[in-house]
Design an enzyme around this catalytic site. Sequence first.
Site, PDB file in Angstrom:
ATOM      1  CE1 TYR A 468      -3.039  -3.078   0.373  1.00  0.00           C
ATOM      2  CE2 TYR A 468      -2.784  -2.962   2.755  1.00  0.00           C
ATOM      3  CZ  TYR A 468      -3.279  -3.601   1.630  1.00  0.00           C
ATOM      4  OH  TYR A 468      -4.009  -4.756   1.775  1.00  0.00           O
ATOM      5  CG  HIS A 469       4.314   1.566   0.746  1.00  0.00           C
ATOM      6  ND1 HIS A 469       5.392   0.782   1.132  1.00  0.00           N
ATOM      7  CD2 HIS A 469       3.538   1.709   1.855  1.00  0.00           C
ATOM      8  CE1 HIS A 469       5.261   0.467   2.413  1.00  0.00           C
ATOM      9  NE2 HIS A 469       4.140   1.018   2.877  1.00  0.00           N
TER      10      HIS A 469
END
Length: 553
Positions: A468-469
């Site tokens: 989730y970057h």
Amino acid sequence: MQTADYVIVGAGSAGCAMAYRLAEAGRSVLVIEHGGTDAGPFIRMPGALSYPMNMARYDWGFASEPEPQLNNRRLATPRGKVLGGSSSINGMIYVRGHAHDYDTWAEMGATGWRYADVLPYFKRLEHWHDGGHGGDPSWRGSDGPLHITRGKRDNPLVRAFVEAGRQAGYPVTGDYNGAQQEGFGPFEMTVWKGERWSAARAYLRPAEATGRCTVVRGLARKVVIENGRATGVEIARHGRTETVHATREVILAASSINSPKLLMLSGIGPAAHLAQHGIPVVADRPGVGQNLQDHLELYIQMAASQPVSLFRYWNLLGKAYVGARWLLTRSGPGASNQFESTGFIRSQAGVPYPDIQFHFLPIAVRYDGRAAAEGHGFQAHVGPMRSPSRGHVSLRSADPEAPPKIVFNYMSHEKDWTDFRRAIRLTREIFAQDAFKPYVRHEIQPGDAVQDDDALDAFIREHAESAYHPCGTARMGRADDPMAVVDPETRVIGVEGLRLADSSIFPQITNGNTNAPSILVGEKAADHVLGRPALPPENAEPWMHPTWRTAQR
């Protein structure tokens, strides 16, 4: 009609930081946010982090298109739709990135963004509490808005992970956010007095308290551009369309997914793509939506031979105890994100600085909150930091309510596969050290049968998850770079009075979790917006492994 000096789209990590710095400087600010309040225990309690990330109330609910190299799986791409943005739903992990990440940005055309340039801004944003675990205060900030703490680290597994890293021959670092990222040591989190310390709490509340910052609830539809200059933002709220006006500038800080989408809806992007959707071209910027990057990771899970993990709380009674203790005293397991030990290592000799990160967790569980069937266990999330794969964000339609198309192209380079296999094998080696001997029963996943390259590749295809970057979709570069979207002062190239400042502008993904660099962008961009000279550079020398050219550790 509402008017302010500055209109910021997005009350997330960068947007909140800018709102505070601009209001502090005496400017009037309107912040447009589609999401609602960040009040409530699911967001406030660090131990409940798996809940808000999976709640439609707080998350945009994006997913990738089917990823060809990952068995055509659609991967979840959560982004915060709430005050504080993703800092209100993330894992609260605080990682600046490596000094060389920012030096690389400068080499890629982001002049003024070397580590020496950004270090003073990291110090300005931080209120660091070292907790007696080591680290050099001269590298850290002590009175910024963002509280950064360390967990109690009283679970024996948490300490075993660092000791196993040492036994395997890696350095131990007292502060990976200080001089030495490389090695094993305590993790840091944006938690203060047992509560999540999001960008909303650090920056937005103080901004509102000045009386010069107002949050406007609504969905941003497009930037209003008149004669080549951004003058406001069209929003939908209460069933009608309105325009919020900016007398000085419009600033997009809507995430690496929504910021490029908004640019394209406003006529700024690849001309041919805009034409497909009937959108008049204001500025032909082919880089808008391109250069999408992310971190992929796997969970290497072990079954425990002793009941020492957090699994003891993974039942109705246990969760009730954790919740009640946190509600009454802001203490106990609920007061930590439970990511309390980490490691940053180099995958092989000749790699100058770490390219693998570990998140250690003293329970075998998934991000969606589902525990492993084995009961007591522990796991390391592991993945390469600098994948050469690049994806893109594009419009699905000209309807502002339609989600964009997200294609990561994960694992599309051969280097991705060799790096990931190496990461798995290095993790197994750490779990095989003496420090874990009292605690290991067997490997849950990938499992002892999964050993050769083909078996590992099949496991990666089926089980790799996003960390989730997402970032990089409107990258910063020189004004004459055709693929750059913003210049080094975060001005959108080709449009007056418009800036973009969030994780979209990263030229290259940073080492580790991306929340701290996103807040940094908001802090530094605010000085550019205000026309202030940048903070004086600090030429602190980061630690590099003395034998990196010839040794992996």
